[in-house]
Motif scaffolding. Structure first.
Motif, PDB file in Angstrom:
ATOM      1  N   ASP A   1       0.836  -1.203   0.000  1.00 15.94           N
ATOM      2  CA  ASP A   1       0.000   0.000   0.000  1.00 15.94           C
ATOM      3  C   ASP A   1       0.868   1.249   0.000  1.00 15.94           C
ATOM      4  OD1 ASP A   1      -1.976   1.918   0.418  1.00 15.94           O
ATOM      5  OD2 ASP A   1      -1.949   1.638   2.591  1.00 15.94           O
ATOM      6  N   ASN A   2       0.696   2.091  -1.008  1.00 10.79           N
ATOM      7  CA  ASN A   2       1.405   3.365  -1.074  1.00 10.79           C
ATOM      8  C   ASN A   2       0.510   4.548  -0.754  1.00 10.79           C
ATOM      9  OD1 ASN A   2       4.225   3.212  -1.595  1.00 10.79           O
ATOM     10  ND2 ASN A   2       3.787   2.339  -3.616  1.00 10.79           N
ATOM     11  N   ALA A   3      -0.757   4.280  -0.422  1.00  5.45           N
ATOM     12  CA  ALA A   3      -1.697   5.371  -0.158  1.00  5.45           C
ATOM     13  C   ALA A   3      -1.893   5.627   1.326  1.00  5.45           C
ATOM     14  CB  ALA A   3      -3.048   5.054  -0.805  1.00  5.45           C
ATOM     15  N   GLY A   4      -1.690   4.632   2.167  1.00  9.75           N
ATOM     16  CA  GLY A   4      -2.018   4.752   3.578  1.00  9.75           C
ATOM     17  C   GLY A   4      -1.032   5.556   4.395  1.00  9.75           C
ATOM     18  N   CYS A   5       0.175   5.753   3.874  1.00  8.53           N
ATOM     19  CA  CYS A   5       1.208   6.510   4.595  1.00  8.53           C
ATOM     20  C   CYS A   5       1.851   7.484   3.614  1.00  8.53           C
ATOM     21  CB  CYS A   5       2.250   5.548   5.178  1.00  8.53           C
ATOM     22  SG  CYS A   5       3.618   6.360   6.012  1.00  8.53           S
ATOM     23  N   THR A   6       2.079   8.699   4.069  1.00  9.12           N
ATOM     24  CA  THR A   6       2.565   9.740   3.154  1.00  9.12           C
ATOM     25  C   THR A   6       4.040   9.593   2.800  1.00  9.12           C
ATOM     26  OG1 THR A   6       3.019  11.199   5.028  1.00  9.12           O
ATOM     27  CG2 THR A   6       0.861  11.406   3.964  1.00  9.12           C
TER      28      THR A   6
ATOM     29  N   ARG B   1      -2.685 -19.618  15.677  1.00  8.68           N
ATOM     30  CA  ARG B   1      -2.088 -20.198  14.473  1.00  8.68           C
ATOM     31  C   ARG B   1      -1.919 -19.178  13.366  1.00  8.68           C
ATOM     32  NH1 ARG B   1      -4.723 -26.249  13.710  1.00  8.68           N
ATOM     33  NH2 ARG B   1      -4.233 -27.002  15.808  1.00  8.68           N
ATOM     34  N   TRP B   2      -2.071 -17.878  13.694  1.00 12.56           N
ATOM     35  CA  TRP B   2      -2.034 -16.867  12.636  1.00 12.56           C
ATOM     36  C   TRP B   2      -0.957 -15.821  12.903  1.00 12.56           C
ATOM     37  CZ3 TRP B   2      -4.231 -18.657   8.620  1.00 12.56           C
ATOM     38  CH2 TRP B   2      -4.431 -17.849   7.500  1.00 12.56           C
ATOM     39  N   PHE B   3      -0.500 -15.221  11.824  1.00 13.07           N
ATOM     40  CA  PHE B   3       0.661 -14.347  11.850  1.00 13.07           C
ATOM     41  C   PHE B   3       0.296 -13.097  11.060  1.00 13.07           C
ATOM     42  CE2 PHE B   3       4.143 -13.194   8.928  1.00 13.07           C
ATOM     43  CZ  PHE B   3       5.223 -12.997   9.751  1.00 13.07           C
ATOM     44  N   MET B   4       0.371 -11.904  11.688  1.00 17.22           N
ATOM     45  CA  MET B   4       0.050 -10.653  11.004  1.00 17.22           C
ATOM     46  C   MET B   4       1.199  -9.673  11.201  1.00 17.22           C
ATOM     47  SD  MET B   4      -3.985 -10.110  11.996  1.00 17.22           S
ATOM     48  CE  MET B   4      -3.658 -10.221  13.760  1.00 17.22           C
ATOM     49  N   ASP B   5       1.753  -9.176  10.111  1.00 14.93           N
ATOM     50  CA  ASP B   5       2.867  -8.236  10.167  1.00 14.93           C
ATOM     51  C   ASP B   5       2.558  -7.023   9.305  1.00 14.93           C
ATOM     52  OD1 ASP B   5       4.224  -9.991  11.706  1.00 14.93           O
ATOM     53  OD2 ASP B   5       5.752 -10.517  10.248  1.00 14.93           O
ATOM     54  N   VAL B   6       3.009  -5.869   9.767  1.00 19.81           N
ATOM     55  CA  VAL B   6       2.959  -4.645   8.972  1.00 19.81           C
ATOM     56  C   VAL B   6       4.348  -4.024   8.994  1.00 19.81           C
ATOM     57  CG1 VAL B   6       1.916  -2.380   8.647  1.00 19.81           C
ATOM     58  CG2 VAL B   6       0.539  -4.264   9.569  1.00 19.81           C
ATOM     59  N   PHE B   7       4.886  -3.739   7.808  1.00 22.65           N
ATOM     60  CA  PHE B   7       6.198  -3.116   7.693  1.00 22.65           C
ATOM     61  C   PHE B   7       6.047  -1.789   6.949  1.00 22.65           C
ATOM     62  CE2 PHE B   7       6.821  -7.735   7.520  1.00 22.65           C
ATOM     63  CZ  PHE B   7       7.715  -7.926   8.571  1.00 22.65           C
ATOM     64  N   HIS B   8       6.657  -0.723   7.474  1.00 21.46           N
ATOM     65  CA  HIS B   8       6.752   0.548   6.771  1.00 21.46           C
ATOM     66  C   HIS B   8       8.171   0.645   6.205  1.00 21.46           C
ATOM     67  CE1 HIS B   8       3.119   2.791   8.532  1.00 21.46           C
ATOM     68  NE2 HIS B   8       3.036   1.524   8.913  1.00 21.46           N
ATOM     69  N   VAL B   9       8.302   0.665   4.896  1.00 19.61           N
ATOM     70  CA  VAL B   9       9.628   0.586   4.291  1.00 19.61           C
ATOM     71  C   VAL B   9       9.849   1.738   3.305  1.00 19.61           C
ATOM     72  CG1 VAL B   9       9.602  -1.928   4.491  1.00 19.61           C
ATOM     73  CG2 VAL B   9       8.950  -0.869   2.316  1.00 19.61           C
TER      74      VAL B   9
ATOM     75  N   THR C   1       8.017   2.528  -5.521  1.00 15.61           N
ATOM     76  CA  THR C   1       7.007   2.786  -6.553  1.00 15.61           C
ATOM     77  C   THR C   1       7.228   1.968  -7.819  1.00 15.61           C
ATOM     78  OG1 THR C   1       8.300   4.686  -7.329  1.00 15.61           O
ATOM     79  CG2 THR C   1       6.547   5.124  -5.727  1.00 15.61           C
ATOM     80  N   ASP C   2       8.395   1.379  -7.976  1.00 17.83           N
ATOM     81  CA  ASP C   2       8.670   0.564  -9.156  1.00 17.83           C
ATOM     82  C   ASP C   2       7.768  -0.672  -9.130  1.00 17.83           C
ATOM     83  OD1 ASP C   2       9.780  -1.416 -10.931  1.00 17.83           O
ATOM     84  OD2 ASP C   2      11.656  -0.281 -10.962  1.00 17.83           O
ATOM     85  N   GLN C   3       6.897  -0.804 -10.139  1.00 16.46           N
ATOM     86  CA  GLN C   3       5.916  -1.886 -10.120  1.00 16.46           C
ATOM     87  C   GLN C   3       6.575  -3.256 -10.177  1.00 16.46           C
ATOM     88  OE1 GLN C   3       2.612  -1.322  -9.574  1.00 16.46           O
ATOM     89  NE2 GLN C   3       2.595  -3.555  -9.248  1.00 16.46           N
ATOM     90  N   SER C   4       7.708  -3.363 -10.846  1.00 16.36           N
ATOM     91  CA  SER C   4       8.386  -4.664 -10.904  1.00 16.36           C
ATOM     92  C   SER C   4       8.893  -5.079  -9.526  1.00 16.36           C
ATOM     93  CB  SER C   4       9.541  -4.624 -11.910  1.00 16.36           C
ATOM     94  OG  SER C   4      10.552  -3.715 -11.493  1.00 16.36           O
ATOM     95  N   VAL C   5       9.353  -4.093  -8.735  1.00 11.49           N
ATOM     96  CA  VAL C   5       9.802  -4.387  -7.373  1.00 11.49           C
ATOM     97  C   VAL C   5       8.609  -4.759  -6.500  1.00 11.49           C
ATOM     98  CG1 VAL C   5      10.927  -3.454  -5.323  1.00 11.49           C
ATOM     99  CG2 VAL C   5      11.809  -2.892  -7.593  1.00 11.49           C
ATOM    100  N   ILE C   6       7.504  -4.030  -6.656  1.00  9.49           N
ATOM    101  CA  ILE C   6       6.289  -4.343  -5.892  1.00  9.49           C
ATOM    102  C   ILE C   6       5.803  -5.752  -6.215  1.00  9.49           C
ATOM    103  CG2 ILE C   6       3.851  -3.746  -5.599  1.00  9.49           C
ATOM    104  CD1 ILE C   6       4.659  -0.809  -5.954  1.00  9.49           C
ATOM    105  N   ASN C   7       5.814  -6.105  -7.501  1.00  7.29           N
ATOM    106  CA  ASN C   7       5.395  -7.456  -7.903  1.00  7.29           C
ATOM    107  C   ASN C   7       6.304  -8.513  -7.287  1.00  7.29           C
ATOM    108  OD1 ASN C   7       3.363  -6.323  -9.443  1.00  7.29           O
ATOM    109  ND2 ASN C   7       4.480  -6.496 -11.377  1.00  7.29           N
ATOM    110  N   TYR C   8       7.600  -8.217  -7.252  1.00  7.15           N
ATOM    111  CA  TYR C   8       8.548  -9.170  -6.667  1.00  7.15           C
ATOM    112  C   TYR C   8       8.283  -9.346  -5.172  1.00  7.15           C
ATOM    113  CZ  TYR C   8      12.907 -11.261  -5.080  1.00  7.15           C
ATOM    114  OH  TYR C   8      13.830 -12.087  -4.488  1.00  7.15           O
TER     115      TYR C   8
END
Length: 458
Positions: A45-50, A90-98, A107-114
């Protein structure tokens, strides 16, 4: 259960999924279906954080999955500025701001896809392939010129160094070197040659006053290089020393009512910090159930709620002290001491032996090295100090550059972490000793808030 018993659409989806995932041969069709149902769900997600890209991973929990997720991000040289980890049941939830190393969103779509593909298949993670190479693992007592002698032996035995990483810490050295035979360009499989390589390298590593036994091994194993270096130095017990005044602050407490041990870390921030810490927990057989990581300027604050793999918390003061020393060592191993020199030149046999010999003859000690080759070009990074471990004289550095080639060997500044651009709402309070003392309830509510599952965590 076979694919014939599935609905046609499900069977078609299963066939398509099977083309993307390399299943272990031992799995039957039912096990594959269960694993597909628990495949990690990934959202970028690129919209939730400025100021940062937010990456959310939702998956069935298994030991080591947090390390695999962090490994994917750090291998891309992404800076993890914030992280929220929640793993219950039994569940795992992570959020990373990078961000990237320039402090910008991804923003590079190829990196996002990877990222989406790699995090979505971390149950079947594959490390960088070193097929066609022979792996050399070396540990011993560090000294001036050690690396020069190692590369000289390899050049003399007609071993071409393709990739290598070298770490030094607390008077010890660990190196993972990938080589090919210079003449044939193939892995080194001849047992007599392997014996010669091991014997000569062990003599170099032992030196005249080795305080511990040197170790060498030759294998065809495929491994994640930096994780393996952590394991090698941990096995070599490089953490056995009193912490210095500059060591990271690590505080370990037990949360008796919840059955967790709480580990707080205050350290100077740098890339791959979270990876190094999680590596240590994983290799010491601890499971991270909840965690937060936050950065502020050049500082990082991390908090972990952990248990042993068997579900018990840390049980003694001696174990607490061992955890503290091991975490401090893991953080310090990658700390970059000295001047960063980058060598970019045409690759040739004996190049590393010649360059490191020049360092040694001029009193420069290599504290860390990253060796790589791309086609016929050598791309090498060295961190150097003077013989006593102090900052090297700039005039000496310039003299060495003149001898090797000023256009090929360049002084490079370390990349800066641009955290000042990052959103800083609701930073956790920092208590005495630099430790963040968040209650478990607050931590879980904050994780859920950042996942968008609740409106407030106050």
């Amino acid at each position: 259960m076979t694919k014939r018993s599935l609905a046609p659409a499900a069977a078609a989806a299963a066939d398509e999924e099977d083309t993307k995932i390399e299943w272990p041969a031992s799995l039957d069709e039912y096990e594959k279906l269960v694993m597909r149902m628990t495949t990690p769900r990934v959202k970028v997600d690129n919209a939730g954080c400025t100021t940062a890209t937010r990456i959310m991973v939702d998956s069935a929990r298994k030991h080591g999955i947090l390390l695999e997720a962090v490994q994917v991000l750090t291998d891309l040289n992404l800076s993890i500025e914030k992280a929220y980890i929640c793993s219950d049941g039994r569940w795992f939830m992570d959020v990373f701001h990078v961000t990237d190393l320039n402090g910008d969103k991804v923003t590079d779509q190829s990196v996002i896809n990877y990222i989406e593909q790699s995090l979505g298949t971390i149950h079947f993670a594959r490390t960088k392939s070193f097929d066609g190479m022979t792996a050399l693992e070396l540990t011993g007592t560090d000294r001036l010129g050690m690396l020069s002698e190692v590369f000289a032996v390899l050049a003399d035995l007609h071993c071409n160094v393709v990739e290598a990483k070298v770490w030094t810490h607390n008077g010890r050295i660990a190196s993972l070197i990938y080589v090919k035979d210079c003449d044939s360009g193939t892995p080194i499989e001849d047992s007599q040659k392997i014996d010669r390589i091991e014997g000569r390298l062990k003599n170099v590593l032992k030196g005249d006053n080795d305080i511990r036994s040197a170790k060498t091994s030759v294998s065809m194993a495929v491994t994640h290089t930096e994780r393996r270096l952590h394991q090698m130095m941990f096995a070599d017990r490089d953490y056995e020393r009193k912490p210095s005044v500059d060591s990271p602050v690590v505080v370990v407490q037990n949360c008796v009512e919840r059955g967790y041990s709480v580990v707080n870390i205050h350290s100077k921030d740098r890339t791959k910090l979270l990876f190094d810490v999680v590596c240590t927990f994983t290799d010491m057989q601890y499971v991270v159930f909840h965690a937060t990581a936050n950065t502020s300027g050049e500082q990082a604050y991390l908090e972990f709620f952990i248990r042993h793999v068997d579900g018990t918390p840390i049980s003694s003061e001696a174990e607490k002290q061992r955890v503290i020393l091991c975490l401090q060592a893991a953080i310090e191993r990658r700390a970059s001491e000295g001047v960063r020199l980058e060598l970019c030149t045409a690759d040739r046999n004996g190049l590393l032996a010649d360059v490191t010999r020049t360092f040694r003859e001029n009193g420069l000690n290599v504290t860390r090295a990253e060796i790589s080759t791309t086609t016929d070009t050598a791309l090498n990074v060295f961190y150097v100090t003077d013989a006593s471990g102090n900052p090297a004289d700039p005039k000496l550095i310039e003299s060495v550059r003149q001898k090797i080639g000023t256009s090929e060997l360049k002084v490079k500044e370390l990349p800066l972490l641009c955290h000042q651009k990052t959103e800083r709402d609701d930073e956790p309070a920092v208590g005495s000793g630099g430790a963040m003392l968040l209650s478990l309830g607050s931590l879980v509510r904050k994780n859920l808030y950042n996942l968008g599952l609740i409106k407030s965590y106050s």
